[in-house]
Motif scaffolding. Structure first.
Motif, PDB file in Angstrom:
ATOM      1  N   SER A  96       0.816  -1.214   0.000  1.00  0.00           N
ATOM      2  CA  SER A  96       0.000   0.000   0.000  1.00  0.00           C
ATOM      3  C   SER A  96       0.850   1.265   0.000  1.00  0.00           C
ATOM      4  N   SER A 132      -0.672   4.096   1.045  1.00  0.00           N
ATOM      5  CA  SER A 132      -1.175   4.750   2.251  1.00  0.00           C
ATOM      6  C   SER A 132      -2.150   3.795   2.931  1.00  0.00           C
ATOM      7  N   GLU A 133      -2.225   3.920   4.238  1.00  0.00           N
ATOM      8  CA  GLU A 133      -3.083   3.046   5.037  1.00  0.00           C
ATOM      9  C   GLU A 133      -3.606   3.806   6.235  1.00  0.00           C
ATOM     10  N   GLY A 134      -4.714   3.351   6.747  1.00  0.00           N
ATOM     11  CA  GLY A 134      -5.176   3.773   8.056  1.00  0.00           C
ATOM     12  C   GLY A 134      -4.628   2.744   9.018  1.00  0.00           C
ATOM     13  N   PHE A 135      -5.460   1.809   9.391  1.00  0.00           N
ATOM     14  CA  PHE A 135      -4.996   0.678  10.191  1.00  0.00           C
ATOM     15  C   PHE A 135      -5.166  -0.563   9.327  1.00  0.00           C
ATOM     16  N   PRO A 136      -4.095  -1.297   9.078  1.00  0.00           N
ATOM     17  CA  PRO A 136      -4.095  -2.371   8.071  1.00  0.00           C
ATOM     18  C   PRO A 136      -4.710  -3.685   8.550  1.00  0.00           C
ATOM     19  N   ASN A 137      -6.029  -3.756   8.559  1.00  0.00           N
ATOM     20  CA  ASN A 137      -6.711  -4.964   9.027  1.00  0.00           C
ATOM     21  C   ASN A 137      -6.310  -6.205   8.241  1.00  0.00           C
ATOM     22  N   THR A 177       1.333   5.707   7.763  1.00  0.00           N
ATOM     23  CA  THR A 177       0.727   5.132   8.969  1.00  0.00           C
ATOM     24  C   THR A 177       0.324   3.700   8.683  1.00  0.00           C
ATOM     25  N   GLY A 178       0.266   2.902   9.720  1.00  0.00           N
ATOM     26  CA  GLY A 178      -0.262   1.553   9.581  1.00  0.00           C
ATOM     27  C   GLY A 178       0.729   0.437   9.810  1.00  0.00           C
ATOM     28  N   GLU A 223       3.179   0.220  12.709  1.00  0.00           N
ATOM     29  CA  GLU A 223       2.553   0.081  14.020  1.00  0.00           C
ATOM     30  C   GLU A 223       2.402  -1.395  14.392  1.00  0.00           C
TER      31      GLU A 223
END
Length: 121
Positions: free
Chosen positions: A25, A27-32, A51-52, A55
């Motif tokens: 990716s 860009s990501e938020g939270f990579p489920n 981000t993501g 973390e």
């Protein structure tokens, strides 16, 4: 040539058959999807976007982080994991531990409770 299957109610039946999980990716938020692959013990490679993934992934411990938008580091990471079964096994085991110990519901709820209780009104 295969067809895309579209949305699946249970993607785990397909995901578990993979040797590697590649998450390039930009860009990501939270990579489920990354967490789901790691929970199944699938050695994962993810782009270190803003981000993501960082973390979740501790590079070369429970997955591999690569620079985003670069094909050569991605290629080298795939080859590295594919050709090294000991590293794959170690990353797989550590990925499962990470998800079940740090990204479980109980831990996340505790983090939320602590954040809320730290707010000064």
């Amino acid at each position: 040539m295969g067809n895309f299957l579209g949305e699946q109610k249970n993607p785990f039946n397909y995901l578990i058959k993979g040797d590697l999980f590649v998450f390039p990716s930009r860009s990501e938020g939270f990579p489920n999807a990354l967490l789901e692959a790691m929970a199944l013990g699938i050695p994962s490679i993810a782009a270190n976007c803003e981000t993501g993934p960082a973390e979740v992934i501790n590079d070369s411990i429970n997955g591999i982080l690569i620079e985003p938008n670069q094909s050569e580091p991605l290629e080298l990471a795939i080859i590295k994991l594919y050709e090294n079964p000991i590293l794959r096994a170690s990353i797989s085991e550590n990925a499962i531990d990470t998800i079940y110990n740090k990204h479980n519901l109980k831990t996340k709820l505790l983090e939320i409770e602590n954040a809320i209780s730290s707010i000064k009104l």
